[in-house]
Design a protein around this motif. Structure first.
Motif: not given
Length: 104
Positions: A12-30
């Motif tokens: 089970v992946i919560t929306p908060a966990e998903l948001y944290a991963e998307v944000k971390a991916t965004h930082l890596s891409v940046t």
């Protein structure tokens, strides 16, 4: 959905966990984007230096020198492995002789 509706073994992946991963991916891409920008600044200089080396009058001599160095390195590497093989074999023989002498 409550706990009783989740099948066993499910993740089970919560929306908060998903948001944290998307944000971390965004930082890596940046960060990667910045790295790529730095590399694109360096590439023209490298290309210019390569062209200058290719146009040198002694480039054929350099190629011969490089080939000579490659040949020498290969012979040194071959000798190193040969010496290592003899050392391993000699160590085995010496160990066997010492064992026999000590009554093993």
């Amino acid at each position: 959905m409550d706990q009783s509706q989740i099948p066993p073994g499910s993740v089970v992946i919560t929306p908060a966990e998903l948001y944290a991963e998307v944000k971390a991916t965004h930082l890596s891409v940046t960060e990667m984007r910045g790295d790529v920008r730095e590399l694109t600044k360096i590439i023209p200089d490298h290309e210019e230096r390569l062209r200058a080396l290719e146009q040198r009058e002694d480039s054929a001599e350099l190629a011969t020198d490089v080939q000579d160095h490659e040949t020498r390195l290969r012979s040194v590497e071959r000798a190193r492995w040969l010496i290592a093989g003899f050392a391993a074999g000699g160590g085995g023989v010496i160990g066997s002789v010492v064992t026999k002498l000590l009554g093993g």
